[in-house]
Design an enzyme around this catalytic site. Structure first.
Site, mmCIF file in Angstrom:
data_model
loop_
_atom_site.group_PDB
_atom_site.id
_atom_site.type_symbol
_atom_site.label_atom_id
_atom_site.label_comp_id
_atom_site.label_asym_id
_atom_site.label_seq_id
_atom_site.Cartn_x
_atom_site.Cartn_y
_atom_site.Cartn_z
ATOM 1 N N SER A 137 66.998 1.503 28.725
ATOM 2 C CA SER A 137 67.374 0.327 27.748
ATOM 3 C C SER A 137 66.313 0.607 26.425
ATOM 4 O O SER A 137 65.325 1.145 26.718
ATOM 5 C CB SER A 137 67.130 -0.959 28.239
ATOM 6 O OG SER A 137 67.175 -1.990 27.241
ATOM 7 N N TYR B 60 61.461 -6.677 33.274
ATOM 8 C CA TYR B 60 62.801 -5.920 32.913
ATOM 9 C C TYR B 60 62.345 -4.553 32.059
ATOM 10 O O TYR B 60 62.816 -3.497 32.539
ATOM 11 C CB TYR B 60 63.821 -6.696 32.387
ATOM 12 C CG TYR B 60 65.108 -5.951 31.913
ATOM 13 C CD1 TYR B 60 66.131 -5.693 32.728
ATOM 14 C CD2 TYR B 60 65.430 -5.703 30.676
ATOM 15 C CE1 TYR B 60 67.317 -4.956 32.488
ATOM 16 C CE2 TYR B 60 66.416 -4.870 30.276
ATOM 17 C CZ TYR B 60 67.209 -4.511 31.270
ATOM 18 O OH TYR B 60 68.424 -3.909 30.910
HETATM 19 N N1 LIG Z 1 74.054 -5.450 28.649
HETATM 20 C C1 LIG Z 1 72.753 -5.280 27.955
HETATM 21 O O1 LIG Z 1 72.641 -5.997 26.949
HETATM 22 C C2 LIG Z 1 72.247 -3.841 28.276
HETATM 23 C C3 LIG Z 1 71.358 -3.538 27.407
HETATM 24 C C4 LIG Z 1 70.455 -2.406 27.709
HETATM 25 C C5 LIG Z 1 70.558 -1.748 28.876
HETATM 26 N N2 LIG Z 1 71.657 -2.313 29.968
HETATM 27 C C6 LIG Z 1 71.765 -1.697 30.917
HETATM 28 O O2 LIG Z 1 73.089 -1.182 31.059
HETATM 29 C C7 LIG Z 1 73.405 -1.309 32.557
HETATM 30 C C8 LIG Z 1 74.603 -2.028 32.717
HETATM 31 O O3 LIG Z 1 74.358 -3.499 32.445
HETATM 32 P P1 LIG Z 1 75.626 -4.343 32.238
HETATM 33 O O4 LIG Z 1 75.362 -5.190 31.118
HETATM 34 O O5 LIG Z 1 77.059 -3.599 32.212
HETATM 35 O O6 LIG Z 1 75.655 -5.098 33.320
HETATM 36 P P2 LIG Z 1 76.479 -6.122 34.301
HETATM 37 O O7 LIG Z 1 75.551 -7.343 34.878
HETATM 38 O O8 LIG Z 1 77.679 -6.485 33.537
HETATM 39 O O9 LIG Z 1 76.905 -5.198 35.464
HETATM 40 C C9 LIG Z 1 75.738 -4.778 36.394
HETATM 41 C C10 LIG Z 1 76.882 -4.451 37.846
HETATM 42 O O10 LIG Z 1 75.631 -3.993 38.598
HETATM 43 C C11 LIG Z 1 76.004 -4.371 39.722
HETATM 44 N N3 LIG Z 1 74.922 -4.636 40.881
HETATM 45 C C12 LIG Z 1 73.729 -5.547 40.657
HETATM 46 N N4 LIG Z 1 72.883 -5.509 41.392
HETATM 47 C C13 LIG Z 1 73.440 -4.294 42.365
HETATM 48 C C14 LIG Z 1 72.864 -3.655 43.462
HETATM 49 N N5 LIG Z 1 71.818 -3.967 44.166
HETATM 50 N N6 LIG Z 1 73.688 -2.845 43.858
HETATM 51 C C15 LIG Z 1 74.971 -2.319 43.551
HETATM 52 N N7 LIG Z 1 75.446 -2.740 42.464
HETATM 53 C C16 LIG Z 1 74.490 -3.732 41.804
HETATM 54 C C17 LIG Z 1 76.810 -5.703 39.675
HETATM 55 O O11 LIG Z 1 77.452 -6.298 40.843
HETATM 56 C C18 LIG Z 1 77.270 -5.591 38.386
HETATM 57 O O12 LIG Z 1 78.900 -5.233 38.713
HETATM 58 C C19 LIG Z 1 72.119 -1.792 33.301
HETATM 59 O O13 LIG Z 1 71.326 -0.669 33.816
HETATM 60 C C20 LIG Z 1 71.481 -2.700 32.088
HETATM 61 O O14 LIG Z 1 69.955 -2.802 32.657
HETATM 62 C C21 LIG Z 1 72.315 -3.353 29.665
#
Ligand SMILES: NC(=O)c1ccc[n+]([C@@H]2O[C@H](COP(=O)([O-])OP(=O)(O)OC[C@H]3O[C@@H](n4cnc5c(N)ncnc54)[C@H](O)[C@@H]3O)[C@@H](O)[C@H]2O)c1
Length: 252
Positions: free
Chosen positions: A140, A153
Protein backbone atom coordinates in the site's frame (compact mmCIF):
# COMPACT_ATOMS: atom_id res chain seq x y z
CA UNK A 1 -3.85 -12.10 -24.59
CA UNK A 2 -0.70 -10.99 -22.80
CA UNK A 3 -0.96 -13.85 -20.28
CA UNK A 4 -1.67 -16.74 -22.62
CA UNK A 5 -0.34 -20.01 -21.19
CA UNK A 6 0.04 -18.64 -17.67
CA UNK A 7 -1.72 -19.86 -14.53
CA UNK A 8 -2.33 -17.46 -11.65
CA UNK A 9 -3.23 -18.05 -8.03
CA UNK A 10 -4.82 -14.87 -6.64
CA UNK A 11 -5.72 -14.55 -2.96
CA UNK A 12 -8.55 -12.30 -1.86
CA UNK A 13 -10.04 -12.75 -5.34
CA UNK A 14 -13.62 -12.56 -4.08
CA UNK A 15 -13.69 -8.76 -3.81
CA UNK A 16 -12.17 -5.43 -4.81
CA UNK A 17 -8.72 -5.37 -6.40
CA UNK A 18 -8.37 -9.17 -6.31
CA UNK A 19 -11.67 -9.78 -8.14
CA UNK A 20 -10.71 -7.33 -10.89
CA UNK A 21 -7.27 -8.94 -11.25
CA UNK A 22 -8.98 -12.32 -11.65
CA UNK A 23 -11.32 -10.98 -14.37
CA UNK A 24 -8.53 -9.19 -16.22
CA UNK A 25 -6.17 -12.17 -16.03
CA UNK A 26 -8.84 -14.40 -17.62
CA UNK A 27 -9.41 -11.79 -20.32
CA UNK A 28 -5.65 -11.83 -21.02
CA UNK A 29 -5.69 -15.62 -21.46
CA UNK A 30 -4.47 -16.87 -18.05
CA UNK A 31 -6.07 -19.66 -16.06
CA UNK A 32 -7.00 -18.33 -12.63
CA UNK A 33 -7.45 -19.82 -9.16
CA UNK A 34 -9.66 -17.44 -7.19
CA UNK A 35 -8.73 -18.00 -3.56
CA UNK A 36 -10.67 -16.41 -0.71
CA UNK A 37 -11.95 -17.00 2.80
CA UNK A 38 -15.36 -16.16 1.37
CA UNK A 39 -15.98 -19.14 -0.92
CA UNK A 40 -19.29 -17.84 -2.31
CA UNK A 41 -17.64 -14.60 -3.42
CA UNK A 42 -14.70 -16.46 -4.99
CA UNK A 43 -17.11 -18.81 -6.79
CA UNK A 44 -19.04 -15.89 -8.21
CA UNK A 45 -15.89 -14.25 -9.60
CA UNK A 46 -14.64 -17.58 -10.98
CA UNK A 47 -18.00 -18.24 -12.63
CA UNK A 48 -18.04 -14.79 -14.27
CA UNK A 49 -14.42 -15.11 -15.40
CA UNK A 50 -15.14 -18.69 -16.29
CA UNK A 51 -15.16 -21.29 -19.02
CA UNK A 52 -13.57 -23.93 -16.79
CA UNK A 53 -10.32 -21.99 -16.79
CA UNK A 54 -11.16 -20.29 -13.50
CA UNK A 55 -11.66 -22.16 -10.25
CA UNK A 56 -12.57 -21.08 -6.71
CA UNK A 57 -10.84 -22.44 -3.63
CA UNK A 58 -11.53 -21.52 -0.01
CA UNK A 59 -8.56 -20.67 2.20
CA UNK A 60 -7.63 -18.71 5.29
CA UNK A 61 -4.26 -17.25 4.31
CA UNK A 62 -3.37 -16.75 7.98
CA UNK A 63 -3.57 -20.50 8.63
CA UNK A 64 -0.69 -22.72 7.51
CA UNK A 65 -2.62 -26.01 7.07
CA UNK A 66 -5.36 -24.15 5.17
CA UNK A 67 -2.75 -22.64 2.79
CA UNK A 68 -1.08 -26.05 2.35
CA UNK A 69 -4.42 -27.69 1.43
CA UNK A 70 -5.38 -24.85 -0.94
CA UNK A 71 -2.03 -24.96 -2.79
CA UNK A 72 -2.37 -28.75 -3.12
CA UNK A 73 -5.84 -28.38 -4.62
CA UNK A 74 -4.84 -25.65 -7.10
CA UNK A 75 -1.75 -27.66 -8.07
CA UNK A 76 -3.87 -30.79 -8.59
CA UNK A 77 -6.50 -29.00 -10.69
CA UNK A 78 -4.12 -26.95 -12.85
CA UNK A 79 -0.90 -28.99 -12.75
CA UNK A 80 1.09 -26.10 -11.25
CA UNK A 81 0.96 -22.31 -11.48
CA UNK A 82 3.50 -19.66 -12.40
CA UNK A 83 1.92 -16.47 -11.05
CA UNK A 84 1.17 -15.89 -7.38
CA UNK A 85 -0.60 -12.74 -6.19
CA UNK A 86 -0.64 -12.23 -2.42
CA UNK A 87 -3.54 -9.78 -2.27
CA UNK A 88 -5.80 -10.90 0.60
CA UNK A 89 -5.61 -8.55 3.57
CA UNK A 90 -7.68 -6.69 6.13
CA UNK A 91 -7.61 -3.06 7.15
CA UNK A 92 -7.72 -1.58 10.66
CA UNK A 93 -10.33 0.57 12.29
CA UNK A 94 -8.70 4.00 12.68
CA UNK A 95 -7.33 4.40 16.20
CA UNK A 96 -4.45 5.95 18.12
CA UNK A 97 -1.28 3.87 18.07
CA UNK A 98 -1.40 2.75 21.70
CA UNK A 99 -5.16 2.32 21.73
CA UNK A 100 -5.56 -0.21 18.95
CA UNK A 101 -6.82 -3.42 20.60
CA UNK A 102 -3.99 -5.95 20.90
CA UNK A 103 -6.11 -8.66 19.28
CA UNK A 104 -6.62 -6.41 16.24
CA UNK A 105 -2.85 -5.85 15.91
CA UNK A 106 -2.25 -9.62 16.07
CA UNK A 107 -4.92 -10.29 13.46
CA UNK A 108 -3.55 -7.63 11.10
CA UNK A 109 -0.09 -9.18 11.23
CA UNK A 110 -1.42 -12.73 10.91
CA UNK A 111 -3.45 -12.00 7.77
CA UNK A 112 -1.37 -9.28 6.09
CA UNK A 113 2.16 -10.48 6.91
CA UNK A 114 2.37 -14.03 8.22
CA UNK A 115 0.31 -15.16 5.22
CA UNK A 116 3.38 -14.41 3.08
CA UNK A 117 5.35 -16.86 5.20
CA UNK A 118 2.71 -19.57 4.63
CA UNK A 119 2.67 -18.82 0.91
CA UNK A 120 6.49 -18.93 0.76
CA UNK A 121 6.44 -22.29 2.53
CA UNK A 122 3.76 -23.92 0.38
CA UNK A 123 3.39 -22.06 -2.94
CA UNK A 124 6.98 -21.07 -3.75
CA UNK A 125 8.06 -24.73 -4.17
CA UNK A 126 5.43 -25.02 -6.95
CA UNK A 127 6.82 -21.97 -8.79
CA UNK A 128 10.31 -23.41 -8.44
CA UNK A 129 9.14 -26.78 -9.76
CA UNK A 130 7.55 -25.27 -12.88
CA UNK A 131 10.76 -23.39 -13.67
CA UNK A 132 10.02 -19.93 -12.29
CA UNK A 133 7.36 -17.26 -12.47
CA UNK A 134 6.10 -14.05 -10.95
CA UNK A 135 5.07 -13.22 -7.39
CA UNK A 136 3.20 -9.97 -6.75
CA UNK A 137 2.63 -8.82 -3.20
CA UNK A 138 -0.02 -6.14 -2.74
CA UNK A 139 1.39 -3.53 -0.36
CA UNK A 140 0.00 0.00 0.00
CA UNK A 141 1.18 3.52 -0.62
CA UNK A 142 0.42 4.11 3.07
CA UNK A 143 3.58 2.11 3.88
CA UNK A 144 5.57 4.84 2.13
CA UNK A 145 3.41 7.84 3.00
CA UNK A 146 1.40 6.99 6.11
CA UNK A 147 -1.85 8.56 7.24
CA UNK A 148 -2.47 8.92 10.99
CA UNK A 149 -4.77 6.48 12.76
CA UNK A 150 -3.58 3.53 10.68
CA UNK A 151 -0.21 2.74 12.30
CA UNK A 152 -0.59 -1.04 12.46
CA UNK A 153 -2.09 -1.49 9.00
CA UNK A 154 0.66 0.76 7.60
CA UNK A 155 3.28 -1.32 9.43
CA UNK A 156 1.97 -4.57 7.93
CA UNK A 157 2.32 -3.07 4.45
CA UNK A 158 5.86 -1.83 5.21
CA UNK A 159 6.64 -5.44 6.15
CA UNK A 160 5.20 -6.60 2.82
CA UNK A 161 7.63 -4.26 1.04
CA UNK A 162 10.60 -5.53 3.03
CA UNK A 163 9.61 -9.17 2.42
CA UNK A 164 9.26 -8.45 -1.30
CA UNK A 165 12.76 -7.00 -1.54
CA UNK A 166 14.30 -9.82 0.50
CA UNK A 167 12.56 -12.50 -1.55
CA UNK A 168 13.45 -10.93 -4.89
CA UNK A 169 17.16 -11.44 -4.30
CA UNK A 170 16.72 -14.88 -2.81
CA UNK A 171 14.56 -16.30 -5.59
CA UNK A 172 16.16 -14.67 -8.64
CA UNK A 173 18.39 -17.73 -9.22
CA UNK A 174 15.15 -19.79 -9.41
CA UNK A 175 13.85 -17.41 -12.13
CA UNK A 176 11.09 -16.30 -9.75
CA UNK A 177 10.53 -12.53 -9.90
CA UNK A 178 9.06 -10.91 -6.79
CA UNK A 179 7.54 -7.42 -6.98
CA UNK A 180 5.06 -5.34 -5.02
CA UNK A 181 2.27 -3.00 -6.06
CA UNK A 182 1.55 -0.12 -3.70
CA UNK A 183 -2.00 1.08 -4.42
CA UNK A 184 -3.51 4.32 -3.25
CA UNK A 185 -6.82 4.25 -1.45
CA UNK A 186 -9.74 2.93 -3.52
CA UNK A 187 -13.43 2.60 -2.81
CA UNK A 188 -13.60 -1.18 -2.48
CA UNK A 189 -15.51 -3.00 0.30
CA UNK A 190 -12.32 -2.61 2.42
CA UNK A 191 -12.77 1.16 2.29
CA UNK A 192 -16.27 0.99 3.79
CA UNK A 193 -15.01 -1.21 6.64
CA UNK A 194 -12.96 1.70 7.98
CA UNK A 195 -16.03 3.88 8.59
CA UNK A 196 -19.14 3.56 10.69
CA UNK A 197 -21.55 4.19 7.80
CA UNK A 198 -21.71 5.20 4.14
CA UNK A 199 -22.19 8.90 4.99
CA UNK A 200 -18.89 8.89 6.88
CA UNK A 201 -17.28 6.97 3.99
CA UNK A 202 -18.58 9.55 1.48
CA UNK A 203 -17.10 12.40 3.53
CA UNK A 204 -13.74 10.60 3.76
CA UNK A 205 -13.83 9.95 0.01
CA UNK A 206 -14.20 13.68 -0.73
CA UNK A 207 -11.39 14.53 1.68
CA UNK A 208 -9.02 11.84 0.32
CA UNK A 209 -9.52 12.85 -3.32
CA UNK A 210 -7.98 16.24 -2.53
CA UNK A 211 -4.73 14.49 -1.46
CA UNK A 212 -4.28 12.71 -4.80
CA UNK A 213 -2.79 14.87 -7.59
CA UNK A 214 -4.60 13.02 -10.40
CA UNK A 215 -7.87 13.86 -8.68
CA UNK A 216 -9.52 10.50 -8.07
CA UNK A 217 -9.20 7.42 -5.90
CA UNK A 218 -7.56 4.24 -7.21
CA UNK A 219 -9.75 1.90 -9.27
CA UNK A 220 -9.45 -1.90 -9.34
CA UNK A 221 -8.71 -1.62 -13.09
CA UNK A 222 -5.59 0.47 -12.26
CA UNK A 223 -4.26 -2.35 -10.08
CA UNK A 224 -5.22 -5.09 -12.54
CA UNK A 225 -3.34 -3.34 -15.37
CA UNK A 226 -0.16 -3.13 -13.27
CA UNK A 227 -0.50 -6.78 -12.23
CA UNK A 228 -0.89 -7.90 -15.86
CA UNK A 229 2.33 -6.10 -16.77
CA UNK A 230 4.32 -7.50 -13.83
CA UNK A 231 3.07 -11.05 -14.55
CA UNK A 232 3.72 -10.87 -18.28
CA UNK A 233 6.92 -11.66 -20.18
CA UNK A 234 7.23 -7.92 -20.86
CA UNK A 235 8.46 -7.66 -17.25
CA UNK A 236 10.98 -10.51 -17.51
CA UNK A 237 13.82 -8.20 -16.34
CA UNK A 238 11.83 -6.64 -13.47
CA UNK A 239 12.24 -7.89 -9.94
CA UNK A 240 12.37 -6.36 -6.46
CA UNK A 241 10.45 -3.21 -7.39
CA UNK A 242 7.73 -1.47 -5.43
CA UNK A 243 5.35 0.00 -7.99
CA UNK A 244 3.17 2.81 -6.62
CA UNK A 245 -0.19 3.00 -8.41
CA UNK A 246 -1.26 6.09 -6.57
CA UNK A 247 -2.33 8.94 -8.84
CA UNK A 248 0.79 10.83 -7.74
CA UNK A 249 0.11 10.70 -4.01
CA UNK A 250 3.81 10.17 -3.25
CA UNK A 251 4.77 13.32 -5.12
CA UNK A 252 1.74 15.49 -4.36
N1 LIG B 1 -8.86 -0.50 -0.99
C1 LIG B 1 -7.84 0.26 -0.67
O1 LIG B 1 -8.00 1.45 -0.39
C2 LIG B 1 -6.44 -0.28 -0.67
C3 LIG B 1 -5.37 0.63 -0.69
C4 LIG B 1 -4.07 0.13 -0.68
C5 LIG B 1 -3.85 -1.23 -0.65
N2 LIG B 1 -4.92 -2.09 -0.60
C6 LIG B 1 -4.62 -3.51 -0.57
O2 LIG B 1 -5.20 -4.12 -1.70
C7 LIG B 1 -5.55 -5.48 -1.39
C8 LIG B 1 -7.00 -5.73 -1.75
O3 LIG B 1 -7.80 -4.81 -1.05
P1 LIG B 1 -9.34 -4.58 -1.39
O4 LIG B 1 -9.59 -3.15 -1.15
O5 LIG B 1 -9.66 -5.21 -2.69
O6 LIG B 1 -10.00 -5.39 -0.17
P2 LIG B 1 -11.43 -6.14 -0.05
O7 LIG B 1 -11.76 -6.11 1.40
O8 LIG B 1 -12.40 -5.60 -1.03
O9 LIG B 1 -11.05 -7.63 -0.48
C9 LIG B 1 -10.21 -8.44 0.32
C10 LIG B 1 -10.55 -9.89 0.10
O10 LIG B 1 -9.66 -10.65 0.94
C11 LIG B 1 -10.41 -11.68 1.56
N3 LIG B 1 -9.77 -12.08 2.80
C12 LIG B 1 -9.73 -11.38 3.98
N4 LIG B 1 -9.11 -12.10 4.92
C13 LIG B 1 -8.75 -13.27 4.33
C14 LIG B 1 -8.10 -14.43 4.81
N5 LIG B 1 -7.68 -14.53 6.09
N6 LIG B 1 -7.88 -15.45 3.94
C15 LIG B 1 -8.30 -15.37 2.66
N7 LIG B 1 -8.95 -14.30 2.16
C16 LIG B 1 -9.17 -13.26 3.01
C17 LIG B 1 -11.79 -11.09 1.80
O11 LIG B 1 -12.77 -12.11 1.95
C18 LIG B 1 -11.99 -10.25 0.54
O12 LIG B 1 -12.63 -10.98 -0.48
C19 LIG B 1 -5.23 -5.66 0.10
O13 LIG B 1 -3.94 -6.21 0.23
C20 LIG B 1 -5.24 -4.23 0.61
O14 LIG B 1 -4.49 -4.09 1.79
C21 LIG B 1 -6.19 -1.64 -0.63
Amino acid sequence: MRLNGKTALITGAGSGYGAEMARRFRAEGARVACVDLNLDAARQVAAEAGNGAAIAVQCDVADGPSVAAMVKEVDAQFGGFDVLINNAAITQHPSRTGRTPEAEVDRLFAINVKSLYHMAAHALPVLRRVGGGSVINIASVTALRPRPGMTWYNATKAAVISITQSMAGEFAPDRIRVNAIAPAVGRTPMFSEMFKDEAEADAAHDRLVTTIPLGRLCRPTDIAAAAVYLSSDEAEYVTGIIMPIDGGRLVG
